[in-house]
Design a protein around this motif. Structure first.
Motif, mmCIF file in Angstrom:
data_model
loop_
_atom_site.group_PDB
_atom_site.id
_atom_site.type_symbol
_atom_site.label_atom_id
_atom_site.label_comp_id
_atom_site.label_asym_id
_atom_site.label_seq_id
_atom_site.Cartn_x
_atom_site.Cartn_y
_atom_site.Cartn_z
ATOM 1 N N ALA A 154 0.788 -1.230 0.000
ATOM 2 C CA ALA A 154 0.000 0.000 0.000
ATOM 3 C C ALA A 154 0.825 1.288 0.000
ATOM 4 O O ALA A 154 0.613 2.160 -0.862
ATOM 5 C CB ALA A 154 -0.981 -0.010 1.172
ATOM 6 N N PRO A 155 1.781 1.491 0.917
ATOM 7 C CA PRO A 155 2.526 2.753 0.889
ATOM 8 C C PRO A 155 3.382 2.920 -0.359
ATOM 9 O O PRO A 155 3.544 4.037 -0.864
ATOM 10 C CB PRO A 155 3.401 2.686 2.151
ATOM 11 C CG PRO A 155 2.774 1.660 3.010
ATOM 12 C CD PRO A 155 2.164 0.669 2.073
ATOM 13 N N LEU A 156 3.915 1.829 -0.857
ATOM 14 C CA LEU A 156 4.748 1.898 -2.059
ATOM 15 C C LEU A 156 3.911 2.304 -3.272
ATOM 16 O O LEU A 156 4.315 3.168 -4.060
ATOM 17 C CB LEU A 156 5.436 0.555 -2.308
ATOM 18 C CG LEU A 156 6.443 0.117 -1.243
ATOM 19 C CD1 LEU A 156 6.781 -1.360 -1.404
ATOM 20 C CD2 LEU A 156 7.718 0.949 -1.327
ATOM 21 N N LYS A 157 2.745 1.694 -3.434
ATOM 22 C CA LYS A 157 1.884 2.049 -4.554
ATOM 23 C C LYS A 157 1.334 3.463 -4.397
ATOM 24 O O LYS A 157 1.200 4.199 -5.383
ATOM 25 C CB LYS A 157 0.732 1.045 -4.667
ATOM 26 C CG LYS A 157 1.163 -0.370 -5.037
ATOM 27 C CD LYS A 157 1.840 -0.447 -6.398
ATOM 28 C CE LYS A 157 0.871 -0.261 -7.542
ATOM 29 N NZ LYS A 157 1.512 -0.487 -8.867
ATOM 30 N N GLY A 208 0.721 13.572 5.103
ATOM 31 C CA GLY A 208 -0.493 13.752 4.318
ATOM 32 C C GLY A 208 -0.337 13.603 2.819
ATOM 33 O O GLY A 208 -1.332 13.701 2.096
ATOM 34 N N SER A 209 0.898 13.333 2.344
ATOM 35 C CA SER A 209 1.108 13.253 0.893
ATOM 36 C C SER A 209 0.686 11.916 0.302
ATOM 37 O O SER A 209 0.469 11.812 -0.903
ATOM 38 C CB SER A 209 2.571 13.535 0.541
ATOM 39 O OG SER A 209 3.421 12.526 1.088
ATOM 40 N N LEU A 210 0.546 10.879 1.139
ATOM 41 C CA LEU A 210 0.158 9.550 0.661
ATOM 42 C C LEU A 210 -1.187 9.165 1.229
ATOM 43 O O LEU A 210 -1.521 9.497 2.389
ATOM 44 C CB LEU A 210 1.186 8.493 1.062
ATOM 45 C CG LEU A 210 2.657 8.766 0.686
ATOM 46 C CD1 LEU A 210 3.513 7.549 1.033
ATOM 47 C CD2 LEU A 210 2.792 9.115 -0.793
ATOM 48 N N PHE A 241 6.045 4.955 7.502
ATOM 49 C CA PHE A 241 5.395 3.659 7.364
ATOM 50 C C PHE A 241 6.440 2.565 7.604
ATOM 51 O O PHE A 241 7.482 2.534 6.934
ATOM 52 C CB PHE A 241 4.796 3.498 5.969
ATOM 53 C CG PHE A 241 3.746 4.514 5.622
ATOM 54 C CD1 PHE A 241 2.403 4.229 5.816
ATOM 55 C CD2 PHE A 241 4.104 5.755 5.102
ATOM 56 C CE1 PHE A 241 1.427 5.176 5.495
ATOM 57 C CE2 PHE A 241 3.141 6.700 4.780
ATOM 58 C CZ PHE A 241 1.801 6.412 4.982
ATOM 59 N N SER A 242 6.165 1.659 8.555
ATOM 60 C CA SER A 242 7.094 0.596 8.903
ATOM 61 C C SER A 242 6.515 -0.755 8.486
ATOM 62 O O SER A 242 5.366 -1.077 8.818
ATOM 63 C CB SER A 242 7.360 0.578 10.415
ATOM 64 O OG SER A 242 7.945 1.793 10.836
ATOM 65 N N ALA A 243 7.305 -1.542 7.761
ATOM 66 C CA ALA A 243 6.858 -2.855 7.299
ATOM 67 C C ALA A 243 6.797 -3.836 8.460
ATOM 68 O O ALA A 243 7.747 -3.950 9.242
ATOM 69 C CB ALA A 243 7.800 -3.373 6.218
#
Length: 232
Positions: free
Chosen positions: A140-143, A228-230, A209-211
């Motif tokens: 999710a964070p990568l996409k 707030g950018s993602l 964001f931590s995996a």
């Protein structure tokens, strides 16, 4: 069956002296594994500095900090792809790999960069175990970062090293058992099943964001973006 020919050699134990030679190696892949994630920086290292017990290697958009006291052994070896690719592997006192630096400009330049540092031949390393199949990792964070097109910082942390890259993600996809983010100066490979979720916290105006794996343990891989950018 005959034993494989070994090109493996232990370097004289002076981690800072060895790491100071890295810029002379030229283009390389500097890879750090954080459990099921591999973060690689590509390109030449421009500088190596000593800072509070850390050897700090810097290149465009990336930085790697090695804790010198955590380095127990440095080994050279080589693998044969289309060409011979020599590498330096760095280990801690328990025999765990801290980092691997793979030279891309050939064996001759690699050997010239390390000239004068004593090497002791040792047996070839056993083949690495191949992980089994698993579910596609949570991406999710990568996409979200790829969609947003805004700069992020990827960081891999493990005992003895902190490795980070900053840039804009443009290619995130899952194939052949790995989630991959491929840039000209960075490759991220995440093994299937390695990431079950990501935790999120706000730190100094950024979202971090931590995996997290399926047991609730942090892998040591983080993605940091402007707050707030993602929309992950």
């Amino acid at each position: 069956m005959t034993d494989p020919v070994s090109h493996r050699q232990v370097l004289a134990h002076d981690p800072l002296a060895v790491l100071r030679r890295v810029p002379a190696i030229g283009n390389l892949i500097l890879g750090i594994r954080a459990d099921g994630a591999l973060l690689e920086g590509l390109g030449a290292i421009e500088s190596v500095e000593l800072e509070d017990g850390f050897a700090v290697l810097r290149g465009p958009a990336r930085e790697t900090r090695f804790e010198l006291a955590a380095i127990a052994t440095l080994v050279t070896d080589q693998m044969v792809m289309t060409n011979v690719l020599p590498f330096i592997e760095i280990f801690d006192a328990d025999g765990n790999t801290i980092a691997k630096l793979t030279a891309l400009d050939g064996l001759e330049r690699f050997d010239a960069a390390l000239e004068g540092i004593a090497r002791t031949p040792v047996d070839a390393a056993p083949p690495a175990a191949r992980p089994g199949p698993g579910d596609a990792p949570d991406d999710a964070p990568l996409k979200a970062a790829e969609t947003a097109g805004s700069p992020v910082t990827l960081q891999a942390v493990k005992r003895g090293v902190v490795h980070r890259w900053t840039g804009t993600l443009t290619s995130v996809s899952f194939s052949h058992g790995f989630l991959n983010a491929m840039q000209d100066d960075m490759h991220l490979h995440i093994r299937a099943g390695a990431i079950a979720s990501w935790s999120k916290e706000s730190v100094d105006g950024s979202d971090v964001f931590s995996a997290i794996d399926s047991n609730g343990k942090a892998l040591g891989l983080t993605l940091t973006a402007e707050a707030g950018s993602l929309t992950a």
